[in-house]
Structures are given as C-alpha cells and as structure tokens.
Scaffold this motif. Structure first.
Motif, PDB file in Angstrom:
ATOM      1  N   VAL A  22      54.909  25.339  54.940  1.00  0.00           N
ATOM      2  CA  VAL A  22      57.049  25.087  55.106  1.00  0.00           C
ATOM      3  C   VAL A  22      56.618  25.693  56.664  1.00  0.00           C
ATOM      4  O   VAL A  22      56.487  27.156  56.052  1.00  0.00           O
ATOM      5  N   HIS A  23      57.325  24.092  57.793  1.00  0.00           N
ATOM      6  CA  HIS A  23      57.690  25.059  59.104  1.00  0.00           C
ATOM      7  C   HIS A  23      58.508  25.647  59.506  1.00  0.00           C
ATOM      8  O   HIS A  23      59.158  26.086  59.881  1.00  0.00           O
ATOM      9  N   ASP A  24      59.757  25.025  58.577  1.00  0.00           N
ATOM     10  CA  ASP A  24      60.959  25.246  59.319  1.00  0.00           C
ATOM     11  C   ASP A  24      61.759  24.834  57.194  1.00  0.00           C
ATOM     12  O   ASP A  24      62.065  24.025  57.132  1.00  0.00           O
TER      13      ASP A  24
ATOM     14  N   VAL B  31      63.696  19.960  55.049  1.00  0.00           N
ATOM     15  CA  VAL B  31      62.256  21.544  54.673  1.00  0.00           C
ATOM     16  C   VAL B  31      61.497  20.058  55.771  1.00  0.00           C
ATOM     17  O   VAL B  31      60.958  19.581  55.382  1.00  0.00           O
ATOM     18  N   SER B  32      61.237  20.758  56.699  1.00  0.00           N
ATOM     19  CA  SER B  32      59.555  21.167  57.356  1.00  0.00           C
ATOM     20  C   SER B  32      58.694  20.708  57.672  1.00  0.00           C
ATOM     21  O   SER B  32      58.511  22.146  57.148  1.00  0.00           O
ATOM     22  N   SER B  33      57.956  20.351  56.475  1.00  0.00           N
ATOM     23  CA  SER B  33      56.623  20.317  56.032  1.00  0.00           C
ATOM     24  C   SER B  33      55.736  19.818  56.427  1.00  0.00           C
ATOM     25  O   SER B  33      55.402  18.896  57.935  1.00  0.00           O
ATOM     26  N   ASP B  34      53.729  20.298  56.782  1.00  0.00           N
ATOM     27  CA  ASP B  34      53.062  19.749  56.967  1.00  0.00           C
ATOM     28  C   ASP B  34      52.751  18.670  56.544  1.00  0.00           C
ATOM     29  O   ASP B  34      51.893  17.996  57.023  1.00  0.00           O
TER      30      ASP B  34
ATOM     31  N   ASP C 298      59.863  15.463  57.413  1.00  0.00           N
ATOM     32  CA  ASP C 298      60.667  16.188  56.803  1.00  0.00           C
ATOM     33  C   ASP C 298      61.722  15.924  55.995  1.00  0.00           C
ATOM     34  O   ASP C 298      61.483  14.463  55.352  1.00  0.00           O
ATOM     35  N   THR C 299      61.578  17.025  55.047  1.00  0.00           N
ATOM     36  CA  THR C 299      62.585  15.826  53.625  1.00  0.00           C
ATOM     37  C   THR C 299      63.628  16.647  52.990  1.00  0.00           C
ATOM     38  O   THR C 299      63.571  17.608  53.134  1.00  0.00           O
TER      39      THR C 299
ATOM     40  N   VAL D 196      67.785  30.535  48.950  1.00  0.00           N
ATOM     41  CA  VAL D 196      67.620  28.881  49.584  1.00  0.00           C
ATOM     42  C   VAL D 196      66.065  28.997  50.663  1.00  0.00           C
ATOM     43  O   VAL D 196      64.950  28.920  50.140  1.00  0.00           O
ATOM     44  N   SER D 197      66.783  29.347  51.687  1.00  0.00           N
ATOM     45  CA  SER D 197      66.159  29.694  52.628  1.00  0.00           C
ATOM     46  C   SER D 197      64.855  30.672  52.349  1.00  0.00           C
ATOM     47  O   SER D 197      63.628  29.808  52.708  1.00  0.00           O
ATOM     48  N   ALA D 198      64.704  31.522  52.228  1.00  0.00           N
ATOM     49  CA  ALA D 198      64.316  32.812  52.209  1.00  0.00           C
ATOM     50  C   ALA D 198      62.752  31.943  50.647  1.00  0.00           C
ATOM     51  O   ALA D 198      61.218  31.965  51.071  1.00  0.00           O
TER      52      ALA D 198
END
Length: 69
Positions: free
Chosen positions: A30-32, A44-47, A3-4, A20-22
């Motif tokens: 990016v997951h969420d 931002v949640s990412s791998d 998460d960043t 921005v979300s899209a």
C-alpha cells in the motif's frame, strides 16, 4: 499503481480516519490511503490489487466494518 475504493461503516470523526488509515497503510504494497469521512469511503493506492480479506482485517483491527458491495 491500482486504486481501489472500499465502503467502511462506523467512522464518525478524525480519530476514526487516523485509525483506519494507519491500519490499512500497514498492508504490504500500500502506497497511499485517502479517507472520505462524509461518504464513508476509503481509497487505497497499491502496487497491485489487494486481497479484500486483508483490507477487511485491517479495517476490523481499527474497529470498523468493511461493507460488501
């Protein structure tokens, strides 16, 4: 999962949040995306950690500015 949180300037409404979300969600890995409109923050949640320039480009594409720390 990583998460960043990024600071984004110029968001003022629900449409801003959606834009921005899209754009950020379209970045590979990016997951969420969670946007705090009042604070101007995007989490931002990412791998794995994302290249900040990819995030900057996505935020710019949405019409807003990523603020450097």
């Amino acid at each position: 999962m990583v998460d960043t949180t990024y600071q984004v300037q110029g968001m003022t409404c629900g449409h801003c949040v959606s834009s921005v979300s899209a754009e950020v969600r379209a970045i590979p890995g990016v997951h969420d995306v969670q946007v705090d409109l009042a604070a101007g923050r995007v989490t931002v949640s990412s791998d794995q950690p994302l290249d900040a320039e990819l995030v900057r480009a996505a935020v710019d594409e949405a019409g807003y500015d990523l603020i450097d720390d």
